[in-house]
Write a protein that holds these residues in place. Structure first.
Motif, PDB file in Angstrom:
ATOM      1  N   ILE A   1     -10.327   6.724  36.218  1.00  0.00           N
ATOM      2  CA  ILE A   1     -10.778   6.990  37.588  1.00  0.00           C
ATOM      3  C   ILE A   1     -12.222   7.484  37.586  1.00  0.00           C
ATOM      4  N   LEU A   2     -12.541   8.359  36.663  1.00  0.00           N
ATOM      5  CA  LEU A   2     -13.859   8.987  36.640  1.00  0.00           C
ATOM      6  C   LEU A   2     -14.921   8.130  35.973  1.00  0.00           C
ATOM      7  N   ALA A   3     -14.563   7.432  34.902  1.00  0.00           N
ATOM      8  CA  ALA A   3     -15.595   6.735  34.126  1.00  0.00           C
ATOM      9  C   ALA A   3     -15.324   5.257  33.899  1.00  0.00           C
ATOM     10  N   GLY A   4     -14.211   4.751  34.374  1.00  0.00           N
ATOM     11  CA  GLY A   4     -13.892   3.360  34.113  1.00  0.00           C
ATOM     12  C   GLY A   4     -13.792   3.096  32.620  1.00  0.00           C
ATOM     13  N   ASN A   5     -14.467   2.045  32.168  1.00  0.00           N
ATOM     14  CA  ASN A   5     -14.471   1.713  30.746  1.00  0.00           C
ATOM     15  C   ASN A   5     -15.696   2.257  30.012  1.00  0.00           C
ATOM     16  N   GLN A   6     -16.472   3.103  30.658  1.00  0.00           N
ATOM     17  CA  GLN A   6     -17.705   3.588  30.065  1.00  0.00           C
ATOM     18  C   GLN A   6     -17.458   4.446  28.820  1.00  0.00           C
ATOM     19  N   ASP A   7     -18.146   4.122  27.761  1.00  0.00           N
ATOM     20  CA  ASP A   7     -18.238   4.953  26.553  1.00  0.00           C
ATOM     21  C   ASP A   7     -16.902   5.278  25.887  1.00  0.00           C
ATOM     22  N   GLY A   8     -15.820   4.677  26.331  1.00  0.00           N
ATOM     23  CA  GLY A   8     -14.521   4.964  25.728  1.00  0.00           C
ATOM     24  C   GLY A   8     -14.033   6.372  26.004  1.00  0.00           C
ATOM     25  N   VAL A   9     -14.518   6.967  27.101  1.00  0.00           N
ATOM     26  CA  VAL A   9     -14.154   8.352  27.419  1.00  0.00           C
ATOM     27  C   VAL A   9     -12.658   8.499  27.676  1.00  0.00           C
ATOM     28  N   ALA A  10     -12.112   7.595  28.477  1.00  0.00           N
ATOM     29  CA  ALA A  10     -10.695   7.699  28.843  1.00  0.00           C
ATOM     30  C   ALA A  10      -9.795   7.603  27.618  1.00  0.00           C
ATOM     31  N   THR A  11      -9.992   6.587  26.792  1.00  0.00           N
ATOM     32  CA  THR A  11      -9.145   6.408  25.612  1.00  0.00           C
ATOM     33  C   THR A  11      -9.412   7.484  24.562  1.00  0.00           C
ATOM     34  N   GLY A  12     -10.657   7.922  24.465  1.00  0.00           N
ATOM     35  CA  GLY A  12     -10.996   8.960  23.493  1.00  0.00           C
ATOM     36  C   GLY A  12     -10.303  10.277  23.781  1.00  0.00           C
ATOM     37  N   PHE A  13     -10.347  10.701  25.038  1.00  0.00           N
ATOM     38  CA  PHE A  13      -9.706  11.967  25.391  1.00  0.00           C
ATOM     39  C   PHE A  13      -8.184  11.831  25.429  1.00  0.00           C
ATOM     40  N   ALA A  14      -7.683  10.657  25.780  1.00  0.00           N
ATOM     41  CA  ALA A  14      -6.230  10.453  25.768  1.00  0.00           C
ATOM     42  C   ALA A  14      -5.695  10.519  24.340  1.00  0.00           C
ATOM     43  N   THR A  15      -6.431   9.947  23.402  1.00  0.00           N
ATOM     44  CA  THR A  15      -6.024  10.016  21.996  1.00  0.00           C
ATOM     45  C   THR A  15      -6.073  11.449  21.485  1.00  0.00           C
ATOM     46  N   GLY A  16      -7.140  12.163  21.840  1.00  0.00           N
ATOM     47  CA  GLY A  16      -7.235  13.567  21.463  1.00  0.00           C
ATOM     48  C   GLY A  16      -6.104  14.384  22.056  1.00  0.00           C
ATOM     49  N   ALA A  17      -5.760  14.082  23.314  1.00  0.00           N
ATOM     50  CA  ALA A  17      -4.669  14.801  23.973  1.00  0.00           C
ATOM     51  C   ALA A  17      -3.342  14.539  23.273  1.00  0.00           C
ATOM     52  N   LEU A  18      -3.124  13.313  22.817  1.00  0.00           N
ATOM     53  CA  LEU A  18      -1.881  12.972  22.118  1.00  0.00           C
ATOM     54  C   LEU A  18      -1.763  13.724  20.799  1.00  0.00           C
ATOM     55  N   LEU A  19      -2.832  13.703  20.015  1.00  0.00           N
ATOM     56  CA  LEU A  19      -2.790  14.372  18.714  1.00  0.00           C
ATOM     57  C   LEU A  19      -2.669  15.881  18.868  1.00  0.00           C
ATOM     58  N   ALA A  20      -3.400  16.437  19.814  1.00  0.00           N
ATOM     59  CA  ALA A  20      -3.278  17.873  20.074  1.00  0.00           C
ATOM     60  C   ALA A  20      -1.876  18.198  20.558  1.00  0.00           C
TER      61      ALA A  20
END
Length: 242
Positions: free
Chosen positions: A120-139
């Motif tokens: 919603i916030l960044a679309g596909n820019q810079d891989g922000v969505a997938t990057g933070f989602a992956t971090g959230a999963l591991l955390a």
């Protein structure tokens, strides 16, 4: 994994009053993402700020506290755990079953909303969505393990877990340089930083530990904590005393 134990754990987590937070917090995250998008437009910087501070720094630890302690804590508190332990089930199977269900809850109510908010916030820019989602999963996996273990070894798991999440992870572990290396949030952020690549410095994503160190520590805490949880369950007697 035992399907019966998993089913009972799922109903326990989503059927209690405190489970309302499981629904409310993701809605708040999505609502904030929509509001920021309307005000600031599509922006990787805005996405990083919201997902880093609210999702990874607050939402995931709190949801994991609810799911991790709720997966087994109430059964220990009211004594009903003795009926489960009386069954011919391996204690490690019980621990793994509850652990997997709790992780599933975090994926549904924490990781997926983080991914949606990121798009919603960044679309596909810079891989922000997938990057933070992956971090959230591991955390989330590491947090779940810690809080599940706390629920087995102490009846004050919620209080201790809340102090850990809010004081250590959100305050001390987030800002004190020496303590940052012992923060699950920082370990997961190392993965997010790697996934953001060259965009990470510009977006202010800088983990206190390297990628290899972060992954190793996440693995050690998750595996070691789960093994010790099963071990502690073996030490609980049928009469409820250790």
């Amino acid at each position: 994994m035992n399907a019966t134990v998993a089913g009972l754990t799922w109903h326990s987590l989503v059927g209690r009053r405190r489970a309302l937070l499981l629904f409310v917090l993701p809605v708040v995250l999505i609502a904030l993402a929509v509001l920021v998008r309307l005000v600031s437009g599509e922006s990787s910087g805005s996405a990083t700020d919201l997902l880093g501070s609210f999702s990874l720094g607050f939402l995931i630890p709190l949801l994991c506290l609810i799911a991790g302690t709720g997966a087994i804590g109430p059964e220990i508190d009211d004594g009903s755990i003795v009926y489960l332990l009386a069954k011919p089930l391996n204690r490690y199977v019980i621990a793994i079953s509850k652990w997997i269900v709790a992780i599933g809850v975090i994926v549904l109510f924490g990781v997926l909303p983080t991914l949606v908010a990121g798009f919603i916030l960044a679309g596909n820019q810079d891989g922000v969505a997938t990057g933070f989602a992956t971090g959230a999963l591991l955390a989330g996996v590491a947090y779940i393990t810690v809080f599940l273990l706390l629920a087995v070894i102490t009846r004050n798991a919620v209080v201790i877990g809340l102090l850990y999440a809010l004081v250590w992870e959100a305050a001390i572990g987030g800002y004190v340089p020496g303590a940052q290396t012992l923060s699950i949030q920082q370990w997961a952020l190392a993965v997010t930083e790697k996934m953001l690549g060259d965009s990470a410095p510009a977006l202010g994503v800088d983990s206190a530990v390297g990628l290899t160190t972060g992954l190793v520590l996440l693995f050690v805490v998750s595996l070691g904590g789960l093994v010790y949880t099963g071990f502690r369950l073996r030490s609980i007697r049928i009469n409820g005393e250790e």
